[in-house]
Design a protein around this motif. Structure first.
Motif, PDB file in Angstrom:
ATOM      1  N   ILE A  11       5.417   5.417 -19.203  1.00  0.00           N
ATOM      2  CA  ILE A  11       4.178   5.769 -18.509  1.00  0.00           C
ATOM      3  C   ILE A  11       4.465   6.643 -17.288  1.00  0.00           C
ATOM      4  O   ILE A  11       3.765   7.635 -17.033  1.00  0.00           O
ATOM      5  N   VAL A  12       5.514   6.298 -16.531  1.00  0.00           N
ATOM      6  CA  VAL A  12       5.899   7.114 -15.385  1.00  0.00           C
ATOM      7  C   VAL A  12       6.305   8.512 -15.856  1.00  0.00           C
ATOM      8  O   VAL A  12       5.929   9.528 -15.250  1.00  0.00           O
ATOM      9  N   PHE A  13       7.054   8.597 -16.954  1.00  0.00           N
ATOM     10  CA  PHE A  13       7.464   9.896 -17.489  1.00  0.00           C
ATOM     11  C   PHE A  13       6.249  10.726 -17.896  1.00  0.00           C
ATOM     12  O   PHE A  13       6.168  11.918 -17.580  1.00  0.00           O
ATOM     13  N   LEU A  14       5.300  10.124 -18.603  1.00  0.00           N
ATOM     14  CA  LEU A  14       4.121  10.861 -19.050  1.00  0.00           C
ATOM     15  C   LEU A  14       3.301  11.374 -17.874  1.00  0.00           C
ATOM     16  O   LEU A  14       2.729  12.468 -17.926  1.00  0.00           O
ATOM     17  N   ASN A  15       3.234  10.601 -16.800  1.00  0.00           N
ATOM     18  CA  ASN A  15       2.530  11.066 -15.607  1.00  0.00           C
ATOM     19  C   ASN A  15       3.302  12.167 -14.899  1.00  0.00           C
ATOM     20  O   ASN A  15       2.692  13.053 -14.279  1.00  0.00           O
TER      21      ASN A  15
ATOM     22  N   ALA B 127      -0.578  -6.658   4.852  1.00  0.00           N
ATOM     23  CA  ALA B 127      -0.326  -5.717   3.766  1.00  0.00           C
ATOM     24  C   ALA B 127       0.777  -4.770   4.224  1.00  0.00           C
ATOM     25  O   ALA B 127       0.755  -4.292   5.366  1.00  0.00           O
ATOM     26  N   GLU B 128       1.730  -4.485   3.357  1.00  0.00           N
ATOM     27  CA  GLU B 128       2.891  -3.699   3.749  1.00  0.00           C
ATOM     28  C   GLU B 128       2.775  -2.261   3.247  1.00  0.00           C
ATOM     29  O   GLU B 128       2.679  -2.008   2.041  1.00  0.00           O
ATOM     30  N   PRO B 129       2.764  -1.274   4.163  1.00  0.00           N
ATOM     31  CA  PRO B 129       2.761   0.128   3.733  1.00  0.00           C
ATOM     32  C   PRO B 129       4.119   0.527   3.174  1.00  0.00           C
ATOM     33  O   PRO B 129       5.164   0.094   3.674  1.00  0.00           O
ATOM     34  N   VAL B 130       4.116   1.350   2.134  1.00  0.00           N
ATOM     35  CA  VAL B 130       5.348   1.813   1.498  1.00  0.00           C
ATOM     36  C   VAL B 130       5.262   3.327   1.317  1.00  0.00           C
ATOM     37  O   VAL B 130       4.335   3.829   0.677  1.00  0.00           O
ATOM     38  N   ASP B 131       6.222   4.045   1.886  1.00  0.00           N
ATOM     39  CA  ASP B 131       6.276   5.497   1.729  1.00  0.00           C
ATOM     40  C   ASP B 131       7.004   5.811   0.424  1.00  0.00           C
ATOM     41  O   ASP B 131       8.204   5.560   0.294  1.00  0.00           O
ATOM     42  N   ALA B 132       6.282   6.372  -0.537  1.00  0.00           N
ATOM     43  CA  ALA B 132       6.868   6.633  -1.851  1.00  0.00           C
ATOM     44  C   ALA B 132       7.916   7.733  -1.817  1.00  0.00           C
ATOM     45  O   ALA B 132       8.749   7.816  -2.727  1.00  0.00           O
ATOM     46  N   GLN B 133       7.910   8.585  -0.797  1.00  0.00           N
ATOM     47  CA  GLN B 133       8.811   9.719  -0.802  1.00  0.00           C
ATOM     48  C   GLN B 133      10.274   9.302  -0.771  1.00  0.00           C
ATOM     49  O   GLN B 133      11.116   9.914  -1.439  1.00  0.00           O
TER      50      GLN B 133
ATOM     51  N   VAL C 271      12.222  11.253  -9.369  1.00  0.00           N
ATOM     52  CA  VAL C 271      10.975  11.426 -10.117  1.00  0.00           C
ATOM     53  C   VAL C 271       9.982  12.180  -9.237  1.00  0.00           C
ATOM     54  O   VAL C 271       9.673  11.724  -8.139  1.00  0.00           O
ATOM     55  N   PRO C 272       9.468  13.326  -9.690  1.00  0.00           N
ATOM     56  CA  PRO C 272       8.497  14.071  -8.875  1.00  0.00           C
ATOM     57  C   PRO C 272       7.119  13.428  -8.926  1.00  0.00           C
ATOM     58  O   PRO C 272       6.584  13.163 -10.002  1.00  0.00           O
ATOM     59  N   VAL C 273       6.547  13.167  -7.770  1.00  0.00           N
ATOM     60  CA  VAL C 273       5.192  12.624  -7.668  1.00  0.00           C
ATOM     61  C   VAL C 273       4.461  13.452  -6.626  1.00  0.00           C
ATOM     62  O   VAL C 273       4.910  13.551  -5.483  1.00  0.00           O
ATOM     63  N   SER C 274       3.330  14.058  -7.012  1.00  0.00           N
ATOM     64  CA  SER C 274       2.645  14.952  -6.091  1.00  0.00           C
ATOM     65  C   SER C 274       1.178  14.608  -5.890  1.00  0.00           C
ATOM     66  O   SER C 274       0.526  15.217  -5.052  1.00  0.00           O
ATOM     67  N   ASP C 275       0.628  13.657  -6.662  1.00  0.00           N
ATOM     68  CA  ASP C 275      -0.771  13.316  -6.459  1.00  0.00           C
ATOM     69  C   ASP C 275      -0.997  11.821  -6.682  1.00  0.00           C
ATOM     70  O   ASP C 275      -0.100  11.090  -7.112  1.00  0.00           O
TER      71      ASP C 275
ATOM     72  N   VAL D  49       0.867  -1.185   0.000  1.00  0.00           N
ATOM     73  CA  VAL D  49       0.000   0.000   0.000  1.00  0.00           C
ATOM     74  C   VAL D  49       0.900   1.230   0.000  1.00  0.00           C
ATOM     75  O   VAL D  49       1.577   1.510   0.992  1.00  0.00           O
ATOM     76  N   TRP D  50       0.901   1.961  -1.104  1.00  0.00           N
ATOM     77  CA  TRP D  50       1.796   3.102  -1.287  1.00  0.00           C
ATOM     78  C   TRP D  50       1.108   4.403  -0.889  1.00  0.00           C
ATOM     79  O   TRP D  50      -0.086   4.571  -1.103  1.00  0.00           O
ATOM     80  N   HIS D  51       1.894   5.323  -0.324  1.00  0.00           N
ATOM     81  CA  HIS D  51       1.382   6.627   0.105  1.00  0.00           C
ATOM     82  C   HIS D  51       2.507   7.637   0.027  1.00  0.00           C
ATOM     83  O   HIS D  51       3.681   7.281  -0.203  1.00  0.00           O
TER      84      HIS D  51
END
Length: 441
Positions: free
Chosen positions: A215-219, A105-111, A119-123, A84-86
């Motif tokens: 796909i990651v780049f386009l997002n 279920a294993e939580p994963v901090d994406a930061q 890679v910038p991820v904001s939403d 579970v990513w956050h």
């Protein structure tokens, strides 16, 4: 149930806000070309096995993810590992992580992963493809948090269509037209084609690693791409088209009673995933009644369990003094304390770092923090936002005095000379001293 076409559901979100698309297709096409020339080879020793990835940051989305995982584990008996990513501690508290681990279920901090990958991820839309690519699994089923499967999805990894191509997508209820700018911006021939729906994506990363990177780049280019397509969903299709690798799209359109739910099907046409895109679960009712929805009773049981174990909020303690923070560190290191009230059963509480309480006695206590100064105080909050204040008495004891009873906290042994003092207890004391971030229920 009827198939209905509602193009408004597929309108780009920026256009919904009446923002005209401002995009230079040639500029994005040049950046995409540079990205494709620098793709990394598949890391053979980095990913293993098959598993499920869910993105679920924040109180509202977490509520839906908990229902999904609870149904997977307790009703459908799904044994697949789950991540579970956050995005950071602001989206996932210690208690929420504990609840996930109780369901294996294993939580994963994406930061942390973002910092490593640059890679910038904001939403949440951006996070989905990023989490899929960087999860620990080699073969991944990506699920939106507001989905409830009708049967154990482990069977999908054995589908002949998946074994043949290594990728399965599901159709949406609308189409991408040949007039959409996304085609020229990505250097693809214009066409009108069925849009895809990214509530569920099945992929073998070893066979589609190039597509995933694209796909990651386009997002990551959301300011441009999300003006042309609705969020992340059709960028999966674009990524596969750009690489020319084979993939399967389930040939049966989703059944829908929109705007509440999409019922995605398998290759035989049988219902498989119930995507409650317009009927998300609420921590507090009433819930949206979706005609024909299956496993509703199990979902209600999951919600009842969640309400018993979690306040429904992500807790943020107020600003504290250095002395209070140091005491919190000592208490969270000791962790387990006992709440002793004359004439009542002793409660065992685990004080977690970050201010959450795991309560083995299933009482209402949910959060805690310390208040520094003279005297040093420990504050316990219940899930109804009421507070009890205990002041340090020495020798591992904290006391709360009231006309009704004297309450002691036992179990902590600190080398401290704090002065004992009469306590100032009020169930309303915390209202001006702490903050909760509510979901939007």
């Amino acid at each position: 149930m009827r198939h209905r076409l509602d193009r408004s559901q597929c309108a780009p979100p920026f256009e919904r806000l009446a923002m005209p698309p401002v995009i230079d297709p040639a500029s994005l096409r040049a950046e995409l070309t540079a990205c494709r020339e620098q793709l990394d080879p598949y890391p053979q020793d980095r990913f293993t096995g098959s598993g499920i990835v869910i993105c679920a940051g924040g109180a509202s989305v977490f509520t839906n993810a908990y229902v999904l995982i609870h149904v997977l584990r307790t009703l459908l008996r799904c044994a697949l590992p789950i991540e579970v990513w956050h995005l950071g501690d602001g989206e996932m508290s210690a208690r929420m992580r504990w609840l996930l681990r109780n369901l294996s279920a294993e939580p994963v901090d994406a930061q942390a992963v973002m910092a490593d990958q640059g890679v910038p991820v904001s939403d949440g839309w951006q996070l989905k493809s990023f989490a899929l690519a960087h999860s620990s699994f080699a073969r991944v089923l990506l699920l939106d948090a507001d989905i409830v499967p009708e049967r154990d999805p482990a069977e999908l990894f054995e589908w002949p269509e998946f074994e043949a191509t290594g990728a399965v997508l599901w159709p949406d209820i609308c189409s991408l037209t040949d007039e959409n700018q996304i085609w020229s911006a990505c250097g693809l021939a214009s066409r009108t084609t069925r849009a895809v729906e990214s509530g569920q994506v099945l992929i073998d990363k070893s066979r589609h690693w190039d597509a995933l990177q694209i796909i990651v780049f386009l997002n990551a280019q959301r300011e441009h791409t999300y003006r042309m397509v609705y969020g992340d969903k059709d960028l999966f299709l674009i990524g596969f088209l750009l690489t020319g690798q084979p993939y399967h799209v389930v040939p049966h359109l989703p059944l829908t009673d929109q705007p509440w739910c999409l019922f995605q099907r398998d290759f035989a046409g049988d219902r498989l995933f119930q995507h409650r895109c317009g009927a998300k679960w609420r921590y507090r009712g009433p819930q949206v009644d979706v005609p024909g929805f299956r496993h509703g009773e199990a979902c209600e049981e999951a919600l009842a369990t969640l309400r018993r174990l979690w306040s429904g909020r992500i807790f943020h303690a107020p600003a504290r003094s250095p002395e209070a923070l140091a005491e919190e560190a000592r208490l969270s290191a000791v962790r387990t304390v006992e709440l002793v009230t004359p004439g009542e059963a002793t409660l065992t509480l685990d004080l977690l770092e970050g201010g959450d309480i795991i309560d083995g006695s299933l009482s209402d206590f949910a959060h805690w923090y310390c208040v520094g100064g003279e005297p040093l105080a420990l504050v316990l909050l219940d899930r109804f936002q009421r507070a009890m204040r205990f002041e340090f008495q020495g020798e591992g004891c904290w006391a709360e005095g009231s006309a009704a009873a004297s309450v002691l906290i036992e179990g902590h042994r600190a080398n401290s000379g704090h002065r004992a003092a009469a306590s100032d207890t009020s169930w309303d004391w915390a209202k001006s001293h702490y903050r909760f971030d509510d979901d939007d229920r």
